[in-house]
Design an enzyme around this catalytic site. Structure first.
Site, PDB file in Angstrom:
ATOM      1  N   THR A 247     -59.148 -11.351  54.227  1.00  0.00           N
ATOM      2  CA  THR A 247     -59.001 -12.802  54.192  1.00  0.00           C
ATOM      3  C   THR A 247     -60.375 -13.428  54.000  1.00  0.00           C
ATOM      4  OG1 THR A 247     -58.274 -14.729  55.466  1.00  0.00           O
ATOM      5  CG2 THR A 247     -58.998 -12.842  56.733  1.00  0.00           C
TER       6      THR A 247
ATOM      7  N   GLU B 254     -54.698 -13.704  60.083  1.00  0.00           N
ATOM      8  CA  GLU B 254     -55.071 -13.019  61.315  1.00  0.00           C
ATOM      9  C   GLU B 254     -53.885 -12.864  62.269  1.00  0.00           C
ATOM     10  OE1 GLU B 254     -56.670 -15.321  59.740  1.00  0.00           O
ATOM     11  OE2 GLU B 254     -58.841 -15.081  59.862  1.00  0.00           O
TER      12      GLU B 254
HETATM   13  P1  AMP Z   1     -54.076 -17.781  55.554  1.00  0.00           P
HETATM   14  O1  AMP Z   1     -54.954 -17.005  56.440  1.00  0.00           O
HETATM   15  O2  AMP Z   1     -54.411 -17.673  54.107  1.00  0.00           O
HETATM   16  O3  AMP Z   1     -52.635 -17.459  55.817  1.00  0.00           O
HETATM   17  O4  AMP Z   1     -54.272 -19.321  55.915  1.00  0.00           O
HETATM   18  C1  AMP Z   1     -54.016 -19.812  57.207  1.00  0.00           C
HETATM   19  C2  AMP Z   1     -54.392 -21.269  57.280  1.00  0.00           C
HETATM   20  O5  AMP Z   1     -53.608 -22.046  56.351  1.00  0.00           O
HETATM   21  C3  AMP Z   1     -54.141 -21.890  58.626  1.00  0.00           C
HETATM   22  O6  AMP Z   1     -55.156 -21.615  59.550  1.00  0.00           O
HETATM   23  C4  AMP Z   1     -54.078 -23.379  58.242  1.00  0.00           C
HETATM   24  O7  AMP Z   1     -55.358 -23.924  58.076  1.00  0.00           O
HETATM   25  C5  AMP Z   1     -53.375 -23.338  56.890  1.00  0.00           C
HETATM   26  N1  AMP Z   1     -51.919 -23.506  57.058  1.00  0.00           N
HETATM   27  C6  AMP Z   1     -50.972 -22.557  57.069  1.00  0.00           C
HETATM   28  N2  AMP Z   1     -49.749 -23.094  57.254  1.00  0.00           N
HETATM   29  C7  AMP Z   1     -49.919 -24.423  57.364  1.00  0.00           C
HETATM   30  C8  AMP Z   1     -49.045 -25.539  57.599  1.00  0.00           C
HETATM   31  N3  AMP Z   1     -47.728 -25.402  57.735  1.00  0.00           N
HETATM   32  N4  AMP Z   1     -49.605 -26.773  57.669  1.00  0.00           N
HETATM   33  C9  AMP Z   1     -50.932 -26.941  57.530  1.00  0.00           C
HETATM   34  N5  AMP Z   1     -51.807 -25.943  57.320  1.00  0.00           N
HETATM   35  C10 AMP Z   1     -51.324 -24.693  57.247  1.00  0.00           C
END
Ligand code: AMP
Length: 555
Positions: free
Chosen positions: A187, A333
């Site tokens: 990530t 994570e």
């Molecule tokens: P990832 O590690 O690529 O799955 O990204 C995770 C991050 O995406 C989270 O810590 C948030 O900042 C953002 N994120 C994921 N789902 C949402 C959601 N439903 N609303 C707002 N931000 C989100």
């Protein structure tokens, strides 16, 4: 008194929570159920089990063993589903390679994870050509020709389907410790190279069980045996949110769309009766636009939308087409699911109420403890208004960033996983994400590290200071823009600022998603009390107004 434990018969089976056991009930209840790949292939769960055995045998023939990392570079396919099971079931580690990273980053992640065997779709042969010299640890590559007859690359040990057909379905899988690593992937962090996370069998089994519950209760009809599942989240992204494991455990019909093409997705949806999917807002928008063009019927398609905020405008648009949506929230994570939206108790179903409640990050799924905290990790009130960093405990959170103790300690400060998302939470546990502490930009579901972009731009002539920020974008969720202070008598242009980025894209250092959309010049940077550039202030100043965003969604 010491703790007491139950007596065990000598031959009592000690049941490990390992991924292979997710198949047990499905094979009894759903042996005839179908797995479909585009318009190319369909087979039953009984055959799935055989194909899993065949994949393990062919990997073993290529030298795979317990503890070895095996990387997969493929689109959403039956092959990926087979790898989700076969590789962990052998006691090996499945690396789901994020093919959207830059070539250099992909090479870094493969080396860092010590990947020794790769399964590679033909679309990524040019990438492998470019990075293979930098992958000394890779011993064998299996080519995935995906229904075409073209010649195999010289480095390939064979073709996936041909090797699979020739391999034995009777691989001797054995039981082992449920705490063994099943999967790993990378990530994007705020600094440096991508960070590795890993998940054990036990973690993934618990995630599968716990997430199945809210998928069933957030909507009236639940996720049931009649549902037909199609992922629309890349399977290299956090196990496609774990849903392939859930769908397989439940013995559902599953449809895999391959590389995402709106025409194929909509065709499969109609032909196969797909009723349950999940995706990021950008993909949902692509499908809505596709349906506008073709008149495709989207009604009764239930989707979990996550990875970025689902806006009320996009929600309404999808509802008007008869879709049912709920937002979900999680991170790489966290395996990933932490919360899924549902109506408040007693809340009437209705477009406007739903557009508010079902677009929030949702309520914690079973076994997730969520707190919002301020300075010194003091709890903030659960009144739906007070904001704080969301910190989490759950049985399926990554325990560290592989080989990075410093970042791991920051992630787990105080015994809680720090999401670096700022949220509020109300008395019924509804979480709303309000802001982000991490200095990264998410565009179309992919991360861009703003600091590394700033480093590249810092040397541009005429730029005294630069900050790269994400601003809301109707199509991509966010897009990166640069805010710069010019040197006296200089007027840097967007082209000049993008020039070093274009060079970095060409050399494979950064991904092309990072190219900037806009350059804004300011007299001076706003600063926080500790003298850092106040990116929150910049984001507020340069965001496109919400009304214009809503118009753009409609357009
Ligand atoms: P990832 O590690 O690529 O799955 O990204 C995770 C991050 O995406 C989270 O810590 C948030 O900042 C953002 N994120 C994921 N789902 C949402 C959601 N439903 N609303 C707002 N931000 C989100």
């Amino acid at each position: 008194m010491p703790l007491r434990f139950a007596e065990r018969a000598d031959e009592a089976y000690s049941f490990p929570l390992t991924i292979g056991h997710l198949l047990d009930a499905a094979l009894t209840t759903s042996g005839d159920q179908e797995i479909v790949y585009r318009d190319q292939l369909r087979f039953t769960y009984r055959e799935l089990r055989q194909r899993i055995g065949r994949l393990a045998s062919l990997l073993s023939d290529l030298g795979a063993d317990e503890g070895m990392t095996i990387g997969v570079m493929d689109w959403d396919s039956h092959r990926y589903l087979e790898a989700y099971f076969a590789i962990p079931m052998m006691g090996a580690v499945l690396q789901t390679v994020n093919v959207r990273l830059s070539p250099q980053q992909i090479a870094y992640t493969l080396n860092h994870a010590s990947a020794e065997i790769l399964l590679v779709h033909r679309d990524f042969f040019p990438l492998i050509d470019a990075i293979l010299p930098a992958l000394p640890g890779v011993k064998a590559i299996v080519a995935i020709m995906d229904g075409t007859d073209g010649p195999l690359p010289a480095y390939a040990k064979g073709e996936y389907e041909a090797l699979s057909a020739a391999a034995s379905p009777d691989f001797p899988f054995r039981d082992f410790d449920e705490n063994a690593i099943a999967t790993t992937f990378y990530t994007t962090g705020t600094t440096g190279n991508p960070k590795g996370v890993a998940f054990s069998h036990r973690q993934l089994v618990l995630h599968t069980l716990a997430c199945n519950a809210p998928f069933g209760v957030t909507r009236q009809r639940g996720l049931g045996v009649e549902d037909v599942y199609m992922p629309l989240t890349p399977m290299f992204h956090v196990h496609a949110w774990g849903v392939p494991y859930i769908a397989t455990m439940l013995g559902l019909k599953q449809v895999y769309p391959g590389r995402y093409e709106p025409g194929m997705i909509l065709k499969l949806r109609a032909q196969e009766g797909v009723s349950f999917s999940h995706c990021v807002p950008t993909i949902l928008q692509m499908l809505l636009a596709g349906a506008d063009q073709t008149g495709a019927d989207l009604s009764d398609w239930f989707m979990i939308i996550g990875g970025a905020a689902l806006t009320p405008a996009l929600y309404r648009e999808a509802r008007r087409k008869g879709m049912e949506l709920v937002a979900g929230y999680g991170m790489s994570e966290t395996a990933p699911t932490l919360s899924i939206a549902r109506r408040r108790r007693g809340e009437e179903a209705g477009l406007e109420a739903d557009a508010t409640t079902l677009t929030m990050a949702g309520v914690p799924v079973p076994l997730v403890s969520a707190r919002i905290v301020g300075e010194g990790m003091a709890d903030r009130p659960a009144d739906g208004e007070a904001r704080g960093e969301l910190v989490i405990r759950a049985p399926w959170l990554t325990q560290s960033y592989t080989g990075d103790p410093e970042a791991s300690q920051a992630l787990w400060r105080g015994g809680w996983l720090h999401t670096q998302d700022v949220a509020s939470i109300d008395a019924q546990g509804h979480i709303q994400i309000r802001d982000r502490l991490k200095d990264v930009i998410k565009t179309g579901g992919e991360w861009i590290c703003s600091l590394s972009i700033e480093e590249l731009i810092a040397g541009v002539e005429g730029v005294a200071e630069v900050a790269v920020i994400g601003v809301p974008d109707a199509r991509w969720g966010e897009r990166p823009i640069a805010v710069a202070v010019a040197r006296p008598d200089s007027a840097p242009t967007l082209e000049a600022v993008n020039a070093p980025l274009e060079r970095a894209v060409e050399t494979g250092r950064i991904s092309r998603y990072a190219l900037l959309d806009r350059l804004e010049l300011v007299e001076a940077m706003p600063r926080t009390s500790v003298g850092k550039v106040d990116k929150k202030a910049l984001r507020a100043r340069f965001a496109i107004p919400a009304a214009e965003m809503a118009m753009a969604v409609k357009a």
